[in-house]
Scaffold this motif. Structure first.
Motif, PDB file in Angstrom:
ATOM      1  N   THR A  83      59.998  42.546  27.512  1.00 46.90           N
ATOM      2  CA  THR A  83      59.126  41.799  27.751  1.00 46.90           C
ATOM      3  C   THR A  83      58.260  42.373  28.842  1.00 46.90           C
ATOM      4  OG1 THR A  83      59.533  39.883  28.679  1.00 46.90           O
ATOM      5  CG2 THR A  83      59.325  39.356  26.493  1.00 46.90           C
ATOM      6  N   PRO A  84      56.725  42.259  28.960  1.00 43.71           N
ATOM      7  CA  PRO A  84      55.484  42.696  30.078  1.00 43.71           C
ATOM      8  C   PRO A  84      56.539  42.317  31.065  1.00 43.71           C
ATOM      9  CG  PRO A  84      54.506  42.437  28.438  1.00 43.71           C
ATOM     10  CD  PRO A  84      55.659  41.845  27.942  1.00 43.71           C
ATOM     11  N   GLU A  85      56.595  40.667  32.233  1.00 43.92           N
ATOM     12  CA  GLU A  85      57.437  40.152  32.692  1.00 43.92           C
ATOM     13  C   GLU A  85      58.398  40.763  32.564  1.00 43.92           C
ATOM     14  OE1 GLU A  85      57.791  37.206  29.469  1.00 43.92           O
ATOM     15  OE2 GLU A  85      56.930  38.635  29.614  1.00 43.92           O
ATOM     16  N   GLN A  86      59.519  40.935  31.850  1.00 42.42           N
ATOM     17  CA  GLN A  86      60.806  41.651  32.055  1.00 42.42           C
ATOM     18  C   GLN A  86      60.518  42.844  32.742  1.00 42.42           C
ATOM     19  OE1 GLN A  86      62.914  40.765  28.743  1.00 42.42           O
ATOM     20  NE2 GLN A  86      63.622  39.191  29.020  1.00 42.42           N
ATOM     21  N   ALA A  87      59.583  43.487  32.407  1.00 41.01           N
ATOM     22  CA  ALA A  87      59.237  45.522  32.928  1.00 41.01           C
ATOM     23  C   ALA A  87      58.883  45.737  34.099  1.00 41.01           C
ATOM     24  CB  ALA A  87      58.805  46.509  31.344  1.00 41.01           C
ATOM     25  N   GLY A  88      58.089  44.441  34.100  1.00 37.54           N
ATOM     26  CA  GLY A  88      57.119  44.083  36.326  1.00 37.54           C
ATOM     27  C   GLY A  88      55.971  44.831  35.497  1.00 37.54           C
ATOM     28  N   ASP A  89      55.404  45.093  34.865  1.00 34.11           N
ATOM     29  CA  ASP A  89      54.014  45.364  34.494  1.00 34.11           C
ATOM     30  C   ASP A  89      53.201  44.619  34.489  1.00 34.11           C
ATOM     31  OD1 ASP A  89      54.838  48.052  34.292  1.00 34.11           O
ATOM     32  OD2 ASP A  89      55.017  48.521  31.943  1.00 34.11           O
ATOM     33  N   VAL A  90      52.025  45.004  35.170  1.00 35.80           N
ATOM     34  CA  VAL A  90      50.982  44.093  34.959  1.00 35.80           C
ATOM     35  C   VAL A  90      49.756  44.318  33.846  1.00 35.80           C
ATOM     36  CG1 VAL A  90      48.783  42.750  36.453  1.00 35.80           C
ATOM     37  CG2 VAL A  90      51.320  44.358  37.553  1.00 35.80           C
ATOM     38  N   ILE A  91      50.018  43.587  33.621  1.00 37.95           N
ATOM     39  CA  ILE A  91      48.474  43.449  32.207  1.00 37.95           C
ATOM     40  C   ILE A  91      47.604  43.495  32.259  1.00 37.95           C
ATOM     41  CG2 ILE A  91      48.932  43.269  29.420  1.00 37.95           C
ATOM     42  CD1 ILE A  91      51.046  44.377  30.665  1.00 37.95           C
ATOM     43  N   ALA A  92      46.246  44.610  31.679  1.00 36.18           N
ATOM     44  CA  ALA A  92      45.225  43.976  31.498  1.00 36.18           C
ATOM     45  C   ALA A  92      44.456  43.089  30.886  1.00 36.18           C
ATOM     46  CB  ALA A  92      44.758  45.206  31.788  1.00 36.18           C
ATOM     47  N   LYS A  93      45.076  43.214  29.509  1.00 32.85           N
ATOM     48  CA  LYS A  93      44.374  42.787  28.684  1.00 32.85           C
ATOM     49  C   LYS A  93      45.664  42.535  27.361  1.00 32.85           C
ATOM     50  CE  LYS A  93      40.813  41.991  27.786  1.00 32.85           C
ATOM     51  NZ  LYS A  93      39.350  41.156  28.023  1.00 32.85           N
ATOM     52  N   SER A  94      46.256  41.242  26.717  1.00 33.88           N
ATOM     53  CA  SER A  94      46.719  40.631  26.117  1.00 33.88           C
ATOM     54  C   SER A  94      45.723  39.823  25.031  1.00 33.88           C
ATOM     55  CB  SER A  94      47.751  40.867  25.971  1.00 33.88           C
ATOM     56  OG  SER A  94      48.648  40.557  25.582  1.00 33.88           O
ATOM     57  N   ASP A  95      45.336  40.025  24.028  1.00 35.49           N
ATOM     58  CA  ASP A  95      44.609  38.838  23.380  1.00 35.49           C
ATOM     59  C   ASP A  95      43.990  39.295  21.708  1.00 35.49           C
ATOM     60  OD1 ASP A  95      42.251  40.471  23.309  1.00 35.49           O
ATOM     61  OD2 ASP A  95      41.668  39.449  25.446  1.00 35.49           O
ATOM     62  N   THR A  96      43.942  37.904  20.939  1.00 40.13           N
ATOM     63  CA  THR A  96      43.718  38.692  20.237  1.00 40.13           C
ATOM     64  C   THR A  96      42.455  39.425  19.241  1.00 40.13           C
ATOM     65  OG1 THR A  96      42.902  36.168  19.336  1.00 40.13           O
ATOM     66  CG2 THR A  96      45.126  36.719  19.539  1.00 40.13           C
ATOM     67  N   LYS A  97      41.405  39.124  20.386  1.00 41.70           N
ATOM     68  CA  LYS A  97      40.008  40.269  20.058  1.00 41.70           C
ATOM     69  C   LYS A  97      40.384  40.974  20.456  1.00 41.70           C
ATOM     70  CE  LYS A  97      36.978  36.239  20.004  1.00 41.70           C
ATOM     71  NZ  LYS A  97      36.291  35.324  21.337  1.00 41.70           N
ATOM     72  N   THR A  98      41.213  42.174  21.613  1.00 37.70           N
ATOM     73  CA  THR A  98      41.279  42.914  21.814  1.00 37.70           C
ATOM     74  C   THR A  98      42.089  43.941  21.746  1.00 37.70           C
ATOM     75  OG1 THR A  98      39.119  42.449  23.740  1.00 37.70           O
ATOM     76  CG2 THR A  98      40.853  44.531  24.302  1.00 37.70           C
ATOM     77  N   GLY A  99      43.072  43.079  22.166  1.00 40.25           N
ATOM     78  CA  GLY A  99      44.641  43.136  21.509  1.00 40.25           C
ATOM     79  C   GLY A  99      45.104  43.853  22.526  1.00 40.25           C
ATOM     80  N   PHE A 100      46.170  44.893  23.298  1.00 38.70           N
ATOM     81  CA  PHE A 100      47.094  45.086  24.402  1.00 38.70           C
ATOM     82  C   PHE A 100      46.581  46.191  25.300  1.00 38.70           C
ATOM     83  CE2 PHE A 100      50.875  46.750  26.321  1.00 38.70           C
ATOM     84  CZ  PHE A 100      51.471  45.506  26.677  1.00 38.70           C
ATOM     85  N   ILE A 101      46.840  46.025  26.431  1.00 37.60           N
ATOM     86  CA  ILE A 101      45.834  46.661  27.129  1.00 37.60           C
ATOM     87  C   ILE A 101      46.857  46.865  28.572  1.00 37.60           C
ATOM     88  CG2 ILE A 101      44.113  48.879  28.729  1.00 37.60           C
ATOM     89  CD1 ILE A 101      42.012  47.527  26.927  1.00 37.60           C
ATOM     90  N   CYS A 102      47.763  48.002  29.070  1.00 37.81           N
ATOM     91  CA  CYS A 102      48.120  47.889  30.393  1.00 37.81           C
ATOM     92  C   CYS A 102      47.655  49.404  30.841  1.00 37.81           C
ATOM     93  CB  CYS A 102      49.885  48.354  29.632  1.00 37.81           C
ATOM     94  SG  CYS A 102      50.665  49.038  31.616  1.00 37.81           S
ATOM     95  N   ARG A 103      47.744  49.738  31.775  1.00 40.49           N
ATOM     96  CA  ARG A 103      46.619  50.173  33.078  1.00 40.49           C
ATOM     97  C   ARG A 103      47.291  51.628  33.591  1.00 40.49           C
ATOM     98  NH1 ARG A 103      41.083  47.254  34.046  1.00 40.49           N
ATOM     99  NH2 ARG A 103      42.447  46.553  35.376  1.00 40.49           N
ATOM    100  N   LYS A 104      47.587  52.140  34.242  1.00 43.19           N
ATOM    101  CA  LYS A 104      48.420  53.008  34.523  1.00 43.19           C
ATOM    102  C   LYS A 104      48.137  52.540  36.200  1.00 43.19           C
ATOM    103  CE  LYS A 104      50.689  56.770  34.487  1.00 43.19           C
ATOM    104  NZ  LYS A 104      50.562  58.750  34.044  1.00 43.19           N
ATOM    105  N   ARG A 105      47.204  52.472  36.262  1.00 42.79           N
ATOM    106  CA  ARG A 105      46.589  52.243  37.854  1.00 42.79           C
ATOM    107  C   ARG A 105      47.262  50.780  38.244  1.00 42.79           C
ATOM    108  NH1 ARG A 105      41.194  52.017  34.690  1.00 42.79           N
ATOM    109  NH2 ARG A 105      40.510  49.974  35.294  1.00 42.79           N
ATOM    110  N   ASP A 106      46.941  49.756  37.536  1.00 43.81           N
ATOM    111  CA  ASP A 106      47.378  48.821  37.906  1.00 43.81           C
ATOM    112  C   ASP A 106      48.751  48.211  38.158  1.00 43.81           C
ATOM    113  OD1 ASP A 106      44.857  48.001  37.321  1.00 43.81           O
ATOM    114  OD2 ASP A 106      45.384  47.288  35.238  1.00 43.81           O
ATOM    115  N   GLN A 107      49.855  49.273  38.080  1.00 43.63           N
ATOM    116  CA  GLN A 107      50.925  49.068  38.407  1.00 43.63           C
ATOM    117  C   GLN A 107      51.365  49.218  39.849  1.00 43.63           C
ATOM    118  OE1 GLN A 107      51.785  47.750  35.703  1.00 43.63           O
ATOM    119  NE2 GLN A 107      49.986  48.019  34.592  1.00 43.63           N
ATOM    120  N   PRO A 108      51.641  49.524  39.907  1.00 49.42           N
ATOM    121  CA  PRO A 108      53.089  49.777  41.648  1.00 49.42           C
ATOM    122  C   PRO A 108      53.520  51.050  41.843  1.00 49.42           C
ATOM    123  CG  PRO A 108      53.335  47.502  41.208  1.00 49.42           C
ATOM    124  CD  PRO A 108      53.195  47.828  40.039  1.00 49.42           C
ATOM    125  N   ASP A 109      53.623  51.236  40.025  1.00 48.22           N
ATOM    126  CA  ASP A 109      54.340  52.690  40.800  1.00 48.22           C
ATOM    127  C   ASP A 109      53.839  53.800  39.521  1.00 48.22           C
ATOM    128  OD1 ASP A 109      55.103  51.914  37.999  1.00 48.22           O
ATOM    129  OD2 ASP A 109      57.042  52.529  37.390  1.00 48.22           O
TER     130      ASP A 109
END
Length: 220
Positions: A83-109
């Motif tokens: 799951t994203p929380e297990q992976a430790g990623d900060v997720i910018a968007k996850s909803d049923t209108k847009t979909g799923f977005i993980c941005r590199k700039r939001d991640q510590p690494d």
């Protein structure tokens, strides 16, 4: 692996490995008081070179007819099943209108994992129905935290919960905010053990008050 954190999707509904491995379904739950819900197949249209974007409109073009017009929910997993929380990623968007977005700039690494997504839809877009229990709120966070463990809930509510839940959902009791969107850290969040938020794990303040429900195979 990154630290366990929750600034992520919703609704984290966990335990789909049972379906993916196609093992026999565990004892189910009668649907007389449950919400009928099932899931599409997993979709993976992007790679994380510049972040991972599983945009719903793009998925519809690529996988025509496989996603319902109005999805009820969305779930994201890494290709390895985290799951994203297990992976430790900060997720910018996850909803049923847009979909799923993980941005590199939001991640510590500055790196995103490679994700796949699926959507909760009514039949015939999916084949495996899930029956959801009612919501349970056994504890409050005034002590060491909020402990909604499966064993404790079973002692109180008996056979209302199936023997082997496939999924778990947690939301706040006041505004019904999905646990994944609260940015709090969770000690336990899985369908076989339950949900535990410990006050000592929070960066600021104490745990919110949560309620949980479980997704079970349906018995008709």
């Amino acid at each position: 692996m990154k630290l366990l954190s929750v600034a992520v999707v919703v609704a984290l509904i966990i335990g789909s490995a049972a379906q993916e491995n196609k093992r026999p379904a565990p004892p189910g739950l009668p649907c007389h008081h449950a919400k009928y819900q099932c899931w599409t197949e997993w979709f993976d249209s992007d790679n994380p070179r510049n972040g991972d974007r599983e945009i719903l409109r793009r998925l519809r073009r690529r996988y025509r007819g496989k996603i319902c017009p109005r999805p009820i929910d969305i779930e994201a997993r890494t290709l390895s099943g985290l799951t994203p929380e297990q992976a430790g990623d900060v997720i910018a968007k996850s909803d049923t209108k847009t979909g799923f977005i993980c941005r590199k700039r939001d991640q510590p690494d500055r790196e995103c994992e490679d994700y796949k997504v699926r959507f909760s839809c009514p039949p015939p877009y999916c084949a495996d129905p899930v029956c959801w229990t009612q919501w349970y709120d056994r504890d409050n966070p005034s002590g060491t935290g909020d402990w909604e463990t499966l064993s404790a809930l079973r002692r109180r509510y008996g056979d209302e919960i199936c023997k082997e839940p496939l999924y778990i959902e947690a939301v706040t009791t006041d505004e019904l905010t999905p646990a994944a969107n609260t940015r709090q850290n969770f000690h336990i969040y899985n369908p076989t053990t339950g949900f535990v938020c410990r006050n000592k794990d929070q960066k600021v303040g104490n745990c919110m008050d949560y309620k949980v429900r479980f997704g079970c195979p349906c018995n008709h």
